[in-house]
Each structure stands twice: as C-alpha cells, then as structure tokens.
Design a protein around this motif. Structure first.
Motif, mmCIF file in Angstrom:
data_model
loop_
_atom_site.group_PDB
_atom_site.id
_atom_site.type_symbol
_atom_site.label_atom_id
_atom_site.label_comp_id
_atom_site.label_asym_id
_atom_site.label_seq_id
_atom_site.Cartn_x
_atom_site.Cartn_y
_atom_site.Cartn_z
ATOM 1 N N PRO A 25 0.787 -1.237 0.000
ATOM 2 C CA PRO A 25 0.000 0.000 0.000
ATOM 3 C C PRO A 25 0.819 1.287 0.000
ATOM 4 C CG PRO A 25 -1.024 -1.600 1.439
ATOM 5 C CD PRO A 25 0.278 -2.200 0.991
ATOM 6 N N LEU A 26 1.747 1.442 0.927
ATOM 7 C CA LEU A 26 2.431 2.726 1.023
ATOM 8 C C LEU A 26 3.482 2.916 -0.058
ATOM 9 C CD1 LEU A 26 2.628 3.417 4.842
ATOM 10 C CD2 LEU A 26 0.757 3.738 3.222
ATOM 11 N N GLU A 27 3.784 1.864 -0.806
ATOM 12 C CA GLU A 27 4.633 2.020 -1.984
ATOM 13 C C GLU A 27 3.876 2.652 -3.145
ATOM 14 O OE1 GLU A 27 8.039 1.280 -2.572
ATOM 15 O OE2 GLU A 27 7.848 1.448 -0.400
ATOM 16 N N TYR A 28 2.561 2.655 -3.061
ATOM 17 C CA TYR A 28 1.777 3.100 -4.219
ATOM 18 C C TYR A 28 1.975 4.569 -4.520
ATOM 19 C CZ TYR A 28 -1.782 2.960 -7.762
ATOM 20 O OH TYR A 28 -2.429 3.021 -8.976
ATOM 21 N N ARG A 29 2.283 5.374 -3.506
ATOM 22 C CA ARG A 29 2.521 6.804 -3.755
ATOM 23 C C ARG A 29 3.802 7.038 -4.553
ATOM 24 N NH1 ARG A 29 1.222 7.181 1.974
ATOM 25 N NH2 ARG A 29 -0.786 8.258 2.331
ATOM 26 N N HIS A 30 4.699 6.051 -4.537
ATOM 27 C CA HIS A 30 6.041 6.244 -5.085
ATOM 28 C C HIS A 30 6.092 5.885 -6.569
ATOM 29 C CE1 HIS A 30 7.931 6.922 -1.105
ATOM 30 N NE2 HIS A 30 6.921 6.152 -0.699
ATOM 31 N N GLY A 31 5.258 6.522 -7.360
ATOM 32 C CA GLY A 31 5.271 6.315 -8.806
ATOM 33 C C GLY A 31 3.987 5.775 -9.386
ATOM 34 N N PRO A 32 3.518 4.588 -8.951
ATOM 35 C CA PRO A 32 2.324 4.012 -9.579
ATOM 36 C C PRO A 32 1.079 4.878 -9.476
ATOM 37 C CG PRO A 32 3.498 2.345 -8.328
ATOM 38 C CD PRO A 32 4.154 3.645 -8.003
ATOM 39 N N VAL A 33 1.000 5.727 -8.451
ATOM 40 C CA VAL A 33 -0.171 6.587 -8.272
ATOM 41 C C VAL A 33 -0.397 7.508 -9.469
ATOM 42 C CG1 VAL A 33 1.022 8.481 -7.101
ATOM 43 C CG2 VAL A 33 -1.377 7.987 -6.539
ATOM 44 N N SER A 34 0.626 7.680 -10.300
ATOM 45 C CA SER A 34 0.484 8.542 -11.483
ATOM 46 C C SER A 34 -0.602 8.056 -12.433
ATOM 47 C CB SER A 34 1.818 8.626 -12.230
ATOM 48 O OG SER A 34 2.251 7.336 -12.641
ATOM 49 N N LEU A 35 -0.972 6.783 -12.360
ATOM 50 C CA LEU A 35 -1.985 6.237 -13.260
ATOM 51 C C LEU A 35 -3.415 6.404 -12.748
ATOM 52 C CD1 LEU A 35 -0.313 2.878 -14.376
ATOM 53 C CD2 LEU A 35 -0.464 5.019 -15.650
ATOM 54 N N ILE A 36 -3.584 6.832 -11.515
ATOM 55 C CA ILE A 36 -4.928 6.913 -10.934
ATOM 56 C C ILE A 36 -5.747 8.040 -11.567
ATOM 57 C CG2 ILE A 36 -6.189 7.611 -8.836
ATOM 58 C CD1 ILE A 36 -5.427 4.745 -8.710
ATOM 59 N N ASP A 37 -6.957 7.680 -11.982
ATOM 60 C CA ASP A 37 -7.910 8.683 -12.474
ATOM 61 C C ASP A 37 -9.311 8.110 -12.372
ATOM 62 O OD1 ASP A 37 -8.176 6.950 -14.681
ATOM 63 O OD2 ASP A 37 -6.913 8.178 -15.989
ATOM 64 N N GLU A 38 -10.240 8.732 -13.081
ATOM 65 C CA GLU A 38 -11.640 8.317 -12.988
ATOM 66 C C GLU A 38 -11.908 6.964 -13.641
ATOM 67 O OE1 GLU A 38 -10.855 10.265 -16.783
ATOM 68 O OE2 GLU A 38 -10.482 10.889 -14.696
ATOM 69 N N ARG A 39 -10.903 6.336 -14.253
ATOM 70 C CA ARG A 39 -11.057 4.985 -14.808
ATOM 71 C C ARG A 39 -10.595 3.904 -13.843
ATOM 72 N NH1 ARG A 39 -7.150 5.687 -19.659
ATOM 73 N NH2 ARG A 39 -6.083 6.728 -17.918
ATOM 74 N N SER A 40 -10.110 4.308 -12.673
ATOM 75 C CA SER A 40 -9.449 3.372 -11.751
ATOM 76 C C SER A 40 -10.395 2.833 -10.694
ATOM 77 C CB SER A 40 -8.278 4.069 -11.041
ATOM 78 O OG SER A 40 -7.353 4.614 -11.971
ATOM 79 N N MET A 41 -10.197 1.546 -10.379
ATOM 80 C CA MET A 41 -10.806 0.935 -9.201
ATOM 81 C C MET A 41 -9.684 0.323 -8.368
ATOM 82 S SD MET A 41 -13.439 -2.266 -8.774
ATOM 83 C CE MET A 41 -13.599 -3.043 -7.158
ATOM 84 N N VAL A 42 -9.704 0.607 -7.070
ATOM 85 C CA VAL A 42 -8.690 0.093 -6.160
ATOM 86 C C VAL A 42 -9.348 -0.877 -5.180
ATOM 87 C CG1 VAL A 42 -6.992 0.680 -4.385
ATOM 88 C CG2 VAL A 42 -7.352 2.220 -6.338
ATOM 89 N N VAL A 43 -8.787 -2.078 -5.091
ATOM 90 C CA VAL A 43 -9.207 -3.045 -4.073
ATOM 91 C C VAL A 43 -8.183 -2.953 -2.950
ATOM 92 C CG1 VAL A 43 -9.692 -5.453 -3.543
ATOM 93 C CG2 VAL A 43 -10.242 -4.532 -5.817
ATOM 94 N N PHE A 44 -8.617 -2.407 -1.824
ATOM 95 C CA PHE A 44 -7.706 -2.167 -0.702
ATOM 96 C C PHE A 44 -7.924 -3.245 0.338
ATOM 97 C CE2 PHE A 44 -5.307 1.858 0.480
ATOM 98 C CZ PHE A 44 -4.430 1.189 1.329
ATOM 99 N N LEU A 45 -6.945 -4.119 0.492
ATOM 100 C CA LEU A 45 -6.986 -5.180 1.497
ATOM 101 C C LEU A 45 -6.274 -4.648 2.740
ATOM 102 C CD1 LEU A 45 -6.008 -8.184 -0.813
ATOM 103 C CD2 LEU A 45 -8.305 -7.292 -0.314
ATOM 104 N N TYR A 46 -7.028 -4.044 3.624
ATOM 105 C CA TYR A 46 -6.443 -3.374 4.784
ATOM 106 C C TYR A 46 -5.824 -4.373 5.748
ATOM 107 C CZ TYR A 46 -8.647 1.102 3.653
ATOM 108 O OH TYR A 46 -9.000 2.289 3.051
ATOM 109 N N HIS A 47 -4.642 -3.990 6.250
ATOM 110 C CA HIS A 47 -4.017 -4.753 7.328
ATOM 111 C C HIS A 47 -4.328 -4.036 8.637
ATOM 112 C CE1 HIS A 47 -1.197 -6.957 9.772
ATOM 113 N NE2 HIS A 47 -0.860 -7.710 8.736
ATOM 114 N N PRO A 48 -4.845 -4.742 9.640
ATOM 115 C CA PRO A 48 -5.227 -4.050 10.876
ATOM 116 C C PRO A 48 -4.073 -3.335 11.568
ATOM 117 C CG PRO A 48 -5.365 -6.444 11.130
ATOM 118 C CD PRO A 48 -5.184 -6.174 9.670
ATOM 119 N N ASP A 49 -2.837 -3.794 11.352
ATOM 120 C CA ASP A 49 -1.693 -3.144 11.989
ATOM 121 C C ASP A 49 -1.412 -1.754 11.430
ATOM 122 O OD1 ASP A 49 -1.371 -5.447 13.437
ATOM 123 O OD2 ASP A 49 0.399 -6.147 12.343
ATOM 124 N N THR A 50 -1.834 -1.511 10.190
ATOM 125 C CA THR A 50 -1.506 -0.249 9.521
ATOM 126 C C THR A 50 -2.758 0.428 8.974
ATOM 127 O OG1 THR A 50 -0.874 -1.674 7.632
ATOM 128 C CG2 THR A 50 0.907 -0.732 8.945
#
Length: 317
Positions: free
Chosen positions: A218-243
C-alpha cells in the motif's frame, strides 16, 4: 451462473474437509515455498505467514528455484521445500521438486490431484479435493492451498473462518457491479501476507477479463504508480489491521483523485468488514477477489471458462 462462478460460490464446504495429518514445518530450518502462476502468489502469502509465526521462509518461482537457488538463499543453507501445484504436473514445479530431492532436500507437496508427478517426487503430500467444475482459472484450488499453508504455519483455520469468507463474498456481491462500471484500470493493495493475495487478485482479474491490473504494497503506491490513478481506476484495498490508519489516509487520497475504492476491512467508496483474526484475513478475502474477476469478465462479454492463451496445466516439453 457459469461453472466458474459455481466453483467460487461452492468452494466453502471443501475448506472444512482439508486435513493436514501430522505434516508440520521444521522450525529450525529455512523453508522455500515454490509455485508457478497463481501458486507462486499463494506461496508469497504462505511464506509471509510462516515468517510471522517464527519459521524463516521465502517464496520462489519454480524455475528460479531450479536454475538459480543461490540467488534466493546462500549456498550453505539446506532448506526444506514446500511445492504448490493444483494439478501436480506443472513442469517447473515438478522440476523444482526433482532437483531439490536430488540435492538431498526434504520436499513437501500441496496439491489437489492424487497420484501425480509432484507427489511421486515429494517426501510428504497434503491433498485437498477441489471443486469438480473448476476450469483453467484457479479458484477453489488456490483457496485450498492457501488454507493448507496457513495451517502449516500453525494458524487456526476453523469453520468460523469459512463462514466469514462466505459472508464477505455475499456482502461484496451486490456492490461489485456499480464499482466496476466504467472502470478499466484495477489496482490491488495489500501488506504482509495480504500482498501475495493482492498479487493473486490482480492476476485473477487479468487472466479472467484481460484487464490492466497491478498489485503493490500500500504505502509504496505513492512512489510512482499513483500517477496512473484517475476516474477509470478501481482500487481493491486489502487493509491490514496493523496499519489501518496510514492505509486509510492513502485510500482517501486515491478517492480524491477519482478512483473508486473497495475497502476490505477499512474505508472506501464501498467499505466491507472482515471477521476473524488478522492471520486468516488472506484466506477470508480470496473468494471475493475471484468473484470480482468473474464479474469484470462478464461485463466485458468474456468467457472465463476459455481464457485467452491459457491452459489448465502448464507443461513444457
């Protein structure tokens, strides 16, 4: 409902039939978990779970372990090998087992088919019955091998775990159509053992629906890949309770950039709760990810019983 969907929805009774016998890892040894395709992503989740329970482990793709094991662990180490293969006939995984035993290493096999080449080249085998209609795409069998791996790590997987997974799938079901509508870019985020499951969710959607998919910590996503996010994107976030707190901040940023977020265990455009301990969360979320792949494929008019360029067993002459 096609055979793929039936296999996803009807897998839960099979979970409760799995028995491990007396097969357990040696806590004094390094463990290499080997697989190919779906199985190597499941191997990643199993290795993380083993590490979390004090058993040093690493997931390695089958041919990598056969050809360059020294790139993954130092030459002087003598690991035990856990080999995963639904069919027990995947060429690279069988080869990894053969070479491992030739080098004097102990091999344990997890598979869903009896009397296979993998079983014949293993010192111990755990066998699970998969859904009779499972086709090319691995669904129930992937869940079953992950279940075996969690139990191998000493994690308690109970009928309550099974019920929680089925409840999550049923809760997600009515939300999926609106989440995927108009979306062509799919991102899966998961930490720890959930990272391997995020990778498997990404692969499942890619092979079932021919979609553009990716998986990240998850926190690696800001480091480059986030550039692709727009209104065509769907994110499946599998949350870890520790973070949960820092991951929730990221989800908010992604939604602000136009993404729809399916939050499993945390906030999102649609948020769903997860029952059970964190240790079993990788297994609990997996069937829901399989159903997502089926629904995106259906929306695109694709038949998941005949995915492009794929075969049920990858064998190399």
């Amino acid at each position: 409902m096609n055979a793929t969907e039936r296999g996803i929805r009807e897998q839960f009774p099979l979970w409760n039939k799995v028995g491990m016998g007396d097969i357990r890892p040696d806590p004094a040894s390094v463990n290499i978990v080997v697989g190919c395709g779906t199985s190597v992503h499941i191997a990643d989740a199993i290795a993380a779970s083993l590490n979390a329970h004090g058993i040093f482990s690493r997931a390695v793709a089958g041919n990598e372990w056969t050809r360059r094991p020294q790139d993954y662990i130092p030459r002087h180490l003598r690991p035990n090998v856990l080999a995963l293969s639904r069919s027990g006939e995947s060429t690279e995984t069988v080869a990894a087992a053969i070479v491992s035993r030739r080098n004097g290493l102990h091999v344990t096999a997890f598979t869903c088919a009896p009397g296979t080449s993998l079983e014949k080249n293993a010192d111990a085998t755990v066998l699970a019955e998969t859904h009779p209609e499972e086709g090319i795409v691995m669904t129930a069998s992937a869940s079953l091998m992950l279940l075996m791996g969690l139990r191998y790590a000493g994690i308690s997987v109970t009928p309550e775990t099974t019920a929680g997974a089925e409840a999550l799938l049923n809760a997600a079901d009515p939300a999926l159509a609106s989440l995927i509508d108009g979306r062509s870019h799919f991102v899966f985020l998961g930490a720890g053992a959930l990272y391997g499951v995020a990778r498997e969710g990404s692969l499942k959607l890619q092979e079932m629906s021919l979609s553009q998919t990716e998986a990240h910590h998850p926190l690696e996503y800001r480091h480059g890949p986030v550039s692709l996010i727009d209104e065509r994107s769907m994110v499946v976030f599998l949350y870890h309770p520790d973070t949960l707190e820092e991951e929730s901040l990221l989800a908010g940023e992604l939604m602000a950039k136009g993404a729809r977020v399916l939050g499993i265990g945390g906030p999102g455009t649609v948020s769903l709760s997860v029952t059970g301990d964190a240790d079993v969360r990788p297994l609990v979320v997996l069937p829901m990810l399989q159903l997502l792949g089926e629904y995106v494929a259906r929306a695109r008019g694709l038949d998941t019983l005949a995915p492009r360029h794929l075969t049920k067993v990858v064998t190399i002459a």
